[in-house]
Design a protein around this motif. Structure first.
Motif, short mmCIF file in Angstrom:
data_model
loop_
_atom_site.label_atom_id
_atom_site.label_comp_id
_atom_site.label_asym_id
_atom_site.label_seq_id
_atom_site.Cartn_x
_atom_site.Cartn_y
_atom_site.Cartn_z
N SER A 31 3.33 -23.40 -13.29
CA SER A 31 2.87 -22.73 -14.51
C SER A 31 3.02 -23.64 -15.73
O SER A 31 2.17 -23.64 -16.62
CB SER A 31 3.60 -21.41 -14.72
OG SER A 31 4.96 -21.64 -14.97
N ASP A 32 4.11 -24.44 -15.78
CA ASP A 32 4.27 -25.38 -16.89
C ASP A 32 3.17 -26.44 -16.88
O ASP A 32 2.61 -26.79 -17.93
CB ASP A 32 5.64 -26.05 -16.83
CG ASP A 32 6.77 -25.12 -17.22
OD1 ASP A 32 6.48 -24.05 -17.82
OD2 ASP A 32 7.94 -25.45 -16.95
N ALA A 33 2.84 -26.93 -15.70
CA ALA A 33 1.79 -27.95 -15.58
C ALA A 33 0.44 -27.37 -16.00
O ALA A 33 -0.34 -28.02 -16.70
CB ALA A 33 1.73 -28.48 -14.15
N ALA A 34 0.16 -26.14 -15.58
CA ALA A 34 -1.11 -25.51 -15.95
C ALA A 34 -1.16 -25.28 -17.46
O ALA A 34 -2.21 -25.48 -18.09
CB ALA A 34 -1.27 -24.18 -15.21
N HIS A 38 -3.87 -27.08 -20.27
CA HIS A 38 -4.74 -26.33 -21.17
C HIS A 38 -4.31 -26.44 -22.64
O HIS A 38 -4.84 -25.75 -23.49
CB HIS A 38 -4.77 -24.86 -20.75
CG HIS A 38 -5.47 -24.64 -19.46
ND1 HIS A 38 -6.83 -24.78 -19.31
CD2 HIS A 38 -5.00 -24.31 -18.23
CE1 HIS A 38 -7.18 -24.54 -18.07
NE2 HIS A 38 -6.09 -24.25 -17.38
N GLY A 39 -3.32 -27.28 -22.92
CA GLY A 39 -2.96 -27.55 -24.30
C GLY A 39 -1.86 -26.67 -24.87
O GLY A 39 -1.62 -26.70 -26.07
N PHE A 40 -1.20 -25.91 -24.03
CA PHE A 40 -0.11 -25.09 -24.54
C PHE A 40 1.15 -25.93 -24.66
O PHE A 40 1.46 -26.73 -23.78
CB PHE A 40 0.17 -23.89 -23.62
CG PHE A 40 -0.91 -22.86 -23.65
CD1 PHE A 40 -0.94 -21.91 -24.67
CD2 PHE A 40 -1.90 -22.84 -22.69
CE1 PHE A 40 -1.94 -20.96 -24.70
CE2 PHE A 40 -2.90 -21.89 -22.72
CZ PHE A 40 -2.93 -20.95 -23.73
N GLU A 41 1.86 -25.74 -25.75
CA GLU A 41 3.11 -26.46 -25.97
C GLU A 41 4.24 -25.47 -26.07
O GLU A 41 4.04 -24.32 -26.47
CB GLU A 41 3.03 -27.27 -27.26
CG GLU A 41 1.95 -28.33 -27.24
CD GLU A 41 1.86 -29.06 -28.56
OE1 GLU A 41 2.70 -28.81 -29.44
OE2 GLU A 41 0.94 -29.88 -28.71
N GLU A 42 5.41 -25.94 -25.72
CA GLU A 42 6.57 -25.05 -25.81
C GLU A 42 6.86 -24.75 -27.28
O GLU A 42 6.94 -25.66 -28.10
CB GLU A 42 7.79 -25.70 -25.16
CG GLU A 42 9.00 -24.83 -25.25
CD GLU A 42 9.90 -24.95 -24.05
OE1 GLU A 42 10.88 -24.22 -24.04
OE2 GLU A 42 9.61 -25.74 -23.15
N ARG A 43 7.01 -23.48 -27.58
CA ARG A 43 7.25 -23.07 -28.96
C ARG A 43 8.70 -22.74 -29.23
O ARG A 43 9.08 -22.47 -30.35
CB ARG A 43 6.39 -21.87 -29.32
CG ARG A 43 4.92 -22.22 -29.29
CD ARG A 43 4.10 -21.07 -29.75
NE ARG A 43 4.19 -19.96 -28.81
CZ ARG A 43 3.57 -18.82 -28.95
NH1 ARG A 43 2.80 -18.62 -29.98
NH2 ARG A 43 3.69 -17.87 -28.06
#
Length: 100
Positions: A31-34, A38-43
């Motif tokens: 899930s982290d790789a996906a 897609h451009g999601f970063e940890e907030r």
């Protein structure tokens, strides 16, 4: 309820079941790789923000006579310390007198 009610919901309680989420290391990594793809970063913040916690976390709620309160406040202002510091010093003097 009337069947003509447009806001009614027909739910079958046999189909409403919760399932636990897969929390294995492999599933989390996928899930982290996906998300990264897609451009999601940890907030989540990397470190704790804000002021550091004070070592003085105990509170004493003492009710005193108004004249005593004014005298304590005046002495704290004169010395440039908080009223709690005066209470700590007074307690240290009390314990020293009591112990010896």
């Amino acid at each position: 309820m009337s069947s003509d009610d447009p806001f009614s919901l027909r739910l079958n309680p046999l189909k409403l079941r919760s399932r636990s989420k897969d929390t294995s290391k492999a599933a989390v990594d996928r899930s982290d790789a996906a998300g990264e793809k897609h451009g999601f970063e940890e907030r989540a913040p990397k470190k704790k923000r804000g002021r550091k916690a004070s070592p003085r976390t105990g509170q004493v709620h003492a009710k005193v006579m108004p004249n005593v309160s004014k005298e304590i406040a005046a002495e704290a202002r004169r010395r440039g310390v908080q009223q709690g510091v005066l209470i700590e010093e007074a307690w240290a003097l009390y314990k020293a007198d009591k112990d010896g």
